[in-house]
Structures are given as structure tokens and as C-alpha cells.
Design a protein around this motif. Structure first.
Motif, mmCIF file in Angstrom:
data_model
loop_
_atom_site.group_PDB
_atom_site.id
_atom_site.type_symbol
_atom_site.label_atom_id
_atom_site.label_comp_id
_atom_site.label_asym_id
_atom_site.label_seq_id
_atom_site.Cartn_x
_atom_site.Cartn_y
_atom_site.Cartn_z
ATOM 1 N N ASP A 133 0.854 -1.195 0.000
ATOM 2 C CA ASP A 133 0.000 0.000 0.000
ATOM 3 C C ASP A 133 0.886 1.240 0.000
ATOM 4 O O ASP A 133 1.636 1.480 0.959
ATOM 5 C CB ASP A 133 -0.907 -0.011 1.233
ATOM 6 N N ASN A 134 0.789 2.019 -1.079
ATOM 7 C CA ASN A 134 1.605 3.235 -1.165
ATOM 8 C C ASN A 134 1.230 4.255 -0.101
ATOM 9 O O ASN A 134 2.072 5.038 0.342
ATOM 10 C CB ASN A 134 1.464 3.851 -2.558
ATOM 11 N N SER A 176 4.347 0.585 -10.437
ATOM 12 C CA SER A 176 3.036 0.330 -11.036
ATOM 13 C C SER A 176 2.067 -0.229 -10.003
ATOM 14 O O SER A 176 2.436 -1.025 -9.140
ATOM 15 C CB SER A 176 3.154 -0.680 -12.188
ATOM 16 N N SER A 177 0.805 0.174 -10.115
ATOM 17 C CA SER A 177 -0.262 -0.405 -9.311
ATOM 18 C C SER A 177 -0.930 -1.527 -10.098
ATOM 19 O O SER A 177 -1.178 -1.392 -11.300
ATOM 20 C CB SER A 177 -1.313 0.648 -8.949
ATOM 21 N N THR A 196 0.295 -7.595 -4.946
ATOM 22 C CA THR A 196 -0.669 -6.559 -5.313
ATOM 23 C C THR A 196 -0.193 -5.203 -4.804
ATOM 24 O O THR A 196 0.120 -5.051 -3.614
ATOM 25 C CB THR A 196 -2.059 -6.871 -4.730
ATOM 26 N N PHE A 197 -0.123 -4.230 -5.705
ATOM 27 C CA PHE A 197 0.241 -2.856 -5.349
ATOM 28 C C PHE A 197 -0.974 -1.954 -5.540
ATOM 29 O O PHE A 197 -1.717 -2.104 -6.519
ATOM 30 C CB PHE A 197 1.368 -2.337 -6.250
ATOM 31 N N LYS A 198 -1.160 -1.022 -4.631
ATOM 32 C CA LYS A 198 -2.241 -0.058 -4.798
ATOM 33 C C LYS A 198 -1.783 1.335 -4.382
ATOM 34 O O LYS A 198 -0.877 1.507 -3.553
ATOM 35 C CB LYS A 198 -3.476 -0.460 -3.993
ATOM 36 N N THR A 213 -0.391 3.836 -6.280
ATOM 37 C CA THR A 213 0.716 4.536 -6.935
ATOM 38 C C THR A 213 0.209 5.338 -8.129
ATOM 39 O O THR A 213 -0.970 5.296 -8.469
ATOM 40 C CB THR A 213 1.802 3.537 -7.390
ATOM 41 N N ARG A 243 -0.658 2.692 -13.647
ATOM 42 C CA ARG A 243 -1.260 1.368 -13.659
ATOM 43 C C ARG A 243 -0.353 0.372 -14.371
ATOM 44 O O ARG A 243 0.330 0.708 -15.339
ATOM 45 C CB ARG A 243 -2.623 1.411 -14.366
#
Length: 423
Positions: free
Chosen positions: A247-248, A277-278, A360-362, A364, A367
Motif C-alpha cells: 500500500d503506497n 506500477s499499481s 498486489t500494489f495499490k 501509486t 497502472r
């Protein structure tokens, strides 16, 4: 020829349709069944390629079609009398040799069909394969190695160079086979540019599942001027369920095992000029030591040695140890797109994660782009199956579109920005 079929192999069944080889050997009896006082007609049987056919590709299959009965025996042998091992497609439309046929060889297939009342029809066809092709090959890479343990998000990935044109993708996809034990049906989906195709199920693989893959592409005509390069097979299993969530907003990585949080790790992500990248990524490679050389790349120009590096994208996004940024981890983004963690945390992660684990990245600035890594999970199942070049079985088809609510507002998402290529 019917193209609808399941794409997962169960036991010895292979789910796809055969190549059209041209011509056929067929039973021309006109009887359509029994009538009172007269014996029932034998089954009508069609076999391809037809008897005497020459210049047959070494990727050939023995096509079988029967009316009024079922296939009860198939024997394929070469010109020395050696039997060719083969497996039936799940829909019964063809028998697929377990390895490519040899060039400039003659093969005989004897097929028997048994009618509903026990009548038998047998057809025999002899055909000759073409010489070894001199056409340029399309290089294929199977990112699924045998005798390994993968994470539950591991997609079966095949890459192509040059990419596969749209009009040739169905023929290629028919020669990509997957078996799962226990059965967990899935589907193939192409990246838009044809450079990669992924296979996955609607949900993550169950731990303990065995997956067997075959890319039977050697000698396969692809388009008008190229052929497939190789026939590859691999069998591996799925291990424990592990996933990472970054989580950014909090600059924290949550490490999950079997759905339970086991550790939180401070991170430093890509700075605003080179953002991370998210999206949903998959761990692709793991390296105890790696050298990042970005000279000549946008926003690059440096060479640095790192430890405990785990690749997430083709563009160069990794999780790795970064002792130089430990003071920023959990607070500020200072990297060139990678996920910086402490040296101790990176070493610990290497012992926890597997290739094939979901990350999983969110939150940022950009995409994740399709095809930048193994991006099979970065779309919903309904979106995923739309990328198949063949019809998807009824049980795996996307849900019917729902009419919008009368109060819904029309709109869409902006076009994603390009992915980060620096580290």
C-alpha cells in the motif's frame, strides 16, 4: 468442424480441436439406422488425413468423426511398424501423437468405431509427412519448468518471438495443452499484441495441485510463412498460498500466508518521476544476487549490485534489499520503480515466497500495463476469457452483461500511463 471444447486436459483427454489437414477417408454407407425386420446400419466413420495424403505437417493429428456409434480403437504406427503413442482430444474429434511425427516418414492409422447395437466399422489411412521445414520459426518460450513448486497465482505463460498474428492464434492455441490434478478447469488468453498467452483458472490454483503442460508447436504451420519451433512439456505442483500486498499510502507490505497476516514490512517505492506500477503482479524470478544496469534506458544510467531480488515485471520492477534506503522505508518513496526493503527483510522474504506468488500494489501514480510481466490476474475472469482465440466452454464463459441501473452514470477510466522501466 466443431470448435467448442474444454481447454483443460483431464487424465488422458486433450481439450482442443484438430488441425484441418484436408481430405478424408469416409464410410459412404447411406444407412441411417435400423428399421423393423432389418439389421441396424454400421456406424459412419470419417478419418483424416485421407489415404495417400502427402506433405502432411509433423504436427498432424488423426481426425475422427463418427455417426451412430463411438470410437472404440485407434492404432497409429510408422513405416517400421512401431506404434505411435497418442491421446484423444476430450471431444473425440482427433487423436494427438504424444510427440511430433518425423519428417519424410509414412504413417498408418487404423480406426475402429462401434455402433450402438454392436456393429463395427474400421477405416485405415496411410499418409506421408513433409520434409523438414526450411521456413523461419517462431520462437516460443514456456515459462513453466518441470519438477518445481510454484505459488497459487502461477499462470502458465508462453511467449512468442515474433508475436502471433490474430488470424493464426486459434491454430496455435489448439496445440497448447494443460492437465490439472485434481481437475481445475481454466482457459487461455492472449495479450493484445500476440507476444504472450496465459492459462489460468477462474480462481487461484489449489495448493497441492499438479499441473502438466505441453506446447506441441514443433512443425506447426503458423500463418503462411512460418512454423513452430519446438514441442515442450513440463509437470510441476502448486505449493502453499502466499501473497504480498503493498500500500503506497502507508508504505507498508503485508505478507499473507493462507489468508493470514504473518508480517508487515516497511517499503520505499518508486519516486514520483519513476513510480511503481499499481496492479496485480506475479513473482517471476528470484535471485540471491543481481546487477541492475540501466545505462541507455529512460530515467536510468546507473549500475548497482543488489541482493535478494525478486522480479515482478519485464520492465524492471523488483522487490530487493536496499540498505541505502532503510531510513526512507515506511516514510518516503525514493527508488527508480522497485520496491525497496531492508536487507534483513529481503533475506526473510526469499525464504517465504515462491515464483508464482501474487503481489498486489495499490495507490501509486501509474497502472500496470498488460503484458508487462505475467499480468493474467490483473483483469477479472470475464475480461480474461475475452482474450481466448477459441470458444470458451459453457461453464467458463463470462457472465451475461447486466443492464445498467437507471440511475447509473456513464463513464470510463482514463488511459493508463506507461509502466516504469527503471529500477
Amino acid at each position: 468442424m466443431e470448435l467448442r471444447q474444454r481447454l483443460t486436459l483431464f487424465a488422458v483427454t486433450i481439450a482442443a480441436t484438430p488441425l484441418v489437414l484436408g481430405g478424408c477417408t469416409t464410410d459412404r454407407k447411406s444407412g441411417a439406422g435400423s428399421v423393423q425386420g432389418r439389421a441396424a446400419a454400421p456406424p459412419e466413420l470419417t478419418v483424416t488425413p485421407s489415404d495417400g495424403t502427402r506433405e502432411v505437417p509433423i504436427s498432424a493429428e488423426v481426425g475422427t468423426a463418427v455417426k451412430g456409434g463411438r470410437i472404440s480403437a485407434v492404432r497409429i504406427s510408422d513405416d517400421k511398424g512401431t506404434q505411435v503413442k497418442a491421446e484423444p482430444r476430450e471431444d473425440g474429434s482427433a487423436w494427438v501423437p504424444s510427440r511430433p511425427l518425423q519428417p519424410r516418414r509414412t504413417y498408418t492409422a487404423e480406426v475402429t468405431a462401434t455402433g450402438d447395437s454392436g456393429q463395427i466399422t474400421t477405416r485405415k489411412t496411410t499418409f506421408t509427412t513433409m520434409p523438414e521445414s526450411t521456413k523461419p520459426v517462431i520462437t516460443s518460450t514456456l515459462y513453466f519448468t518441470g519438477n518445481r513448486t510454484y505459488g497459487t497465482a502461477m499462470p502458465v505463460t508462453v511467449a512468442f518471438d515474433p508475436p502471433i498474428a490474430k488470424e493464426a492464434r486459434a491454430d496455435v492455441q489448439r496445440r497448447l495443452f494443460v492437465k490439472t490434478n485434481p481437475p481445475q478447469p481454466g482457459a487461455w488468453s492472449w495479450v493484445d499484441d500476440g507476444s504472450q498467452v496465459y492459462y489460468r483458472a477462474p480462481d487461484f490454483w489449489r495448493p497441492g495441485t499438479t499441473i502438466s503442460v505441453r506446447t506441441g508447436l514443433q512443425g506447426l504451420p503458423i500463418g503462411e510463412d512460418r512454423v513452430g519451433d519446438a514441442d515442450r512439456s513440463a509437470t510441476s505442483r502448486i505449493g502453499r498460498q502466499v501473497s504480498l500486498e503493498v500500500d503506497n499510502a502507508t508504505k507498508q507490505m503485508s505478507v499473507m500466508r493462507d489468508g493470514k497476516l504473518i508480517r508487515k514490512i516497511p517499503v520505499s517505492l518508486g519516486k514520483p518521476s519513476t513510480p511503481t506500477s499499481s496492479g496485480k503482479m506475479v513473482i517471476m524470478e528470484k535471485h540471491q544476487y543481481a546487477t541492475f544496469d540501466t545505462r541507455g534506458e529512460p530515467n536510468g544510467g546507473y549500475v548497482v549490485d543488489v541482493e535478494d531480488a525478486q522480479r515482478l515485471t519485464w520492465g524492471g520492477e523488483f522487490i530487493h534489499g536496499a540498505p541505502w534506503s532503510e531510513g526512507d522505508q515506511g516514510k518516503t518513496n525514493v527508488s527508480h520503480g522497485c520496491t525497496n526493503v531492508s536487507a534483513a527483510a529481503a533475506d526473510w522474504l526469499m525464504g517465504v515466497t515462491q515464483v508464482g506468488d501474487l503481489v498486489t500494489f495499490k495507490g501509486t501514480e501509474v497502472r500496470l500495463q498488460p503484458g508487462n510481466g505475467w499480468t493474467a490476474w490483473n483483469v477479472s475472469w470475464d475480461e480474461f476469457v475475452m482474450g481466448s482465440a477459441l470458444p470458451v466452454p459453457a461453464g467458463l464463459q463470462p457472465a451475461p452483461a447486466q443492464a445498467p441501473h437507471p440511475g447509473a452514470v456513464a463513464g470510463g477510466s482514463p488511459t493508463p500511463a506507461p509502466s516504469v522501466t527503471a529500477n
